[in-house]
Motif scaffolding. Sequence first.
Motif: not given
Length: 226
Positions: A40, A93-94, A96, A160
């Motif tokens: 990610a 940044y995906g 998480h 994210r």
Amino acid sequence: MMHIIPNLLSKEQVCQVRQALEQADWTDGRVSAGHQALKAKHNLQLDQDHPVSRQIGDFILERLGGNPRFMATALPLKVFPPRFNRYQGGGHYGNHIDSAVLSVPGTPHRVRGDISATLFLCDPDQYDGGELIIEDTYGSHSVKLPAGDMVLYPGTSLHRVTPVTRGARLASFFWVQSLVREDSQRGILLNLDDAIQNLTLKLPDDPALAQLTGVYHNLLRQWSNT
Ligand code: NI
């Protein structure tokens, strides 16, 4: 709950911090990502042993200690040494959730991430995208703050960072282990603290004020762990 702490750094302090960061060497953020986060994470990070990272990190810790709003909101027991990231050229940044317990490098200390923090170091007009999207029980929040402002949100939140399509987004991020682990209990204490501060201005001599202050401390005594 999500909380904004405005002006943790002044505009002048932001400039100094940014100048120091611009001159440092940045590495691929994926070196410090956990197994799940690896796919990610697409950003740059400053090595935590980098002298600039330590120096500015210490400065931020000092500013946090002197900020009454941060102290009242986070009720900090331990603060993870601030780290720095940089998103540019589509970096993102995906979704998480941050690790629950974080080891402080080079020490035997560990910090439970009750609260996640992002301190914005660039103004919103300096880059496109780069919103921090925080999902919580009250829905999704998009956060993009003026340089020097900070957001605090529960470590349990899915979050994210959207792709940065123009310019660069510099930020500091870190975690707080709070005296009070439960977000809802911290929320109640902050509400009570705000009410007490208001009453202190309006009715400084009212005996009920001392009573309420006692309630605050007695709740904190019940709910805190040191
Ligand atoms: Ni995160």
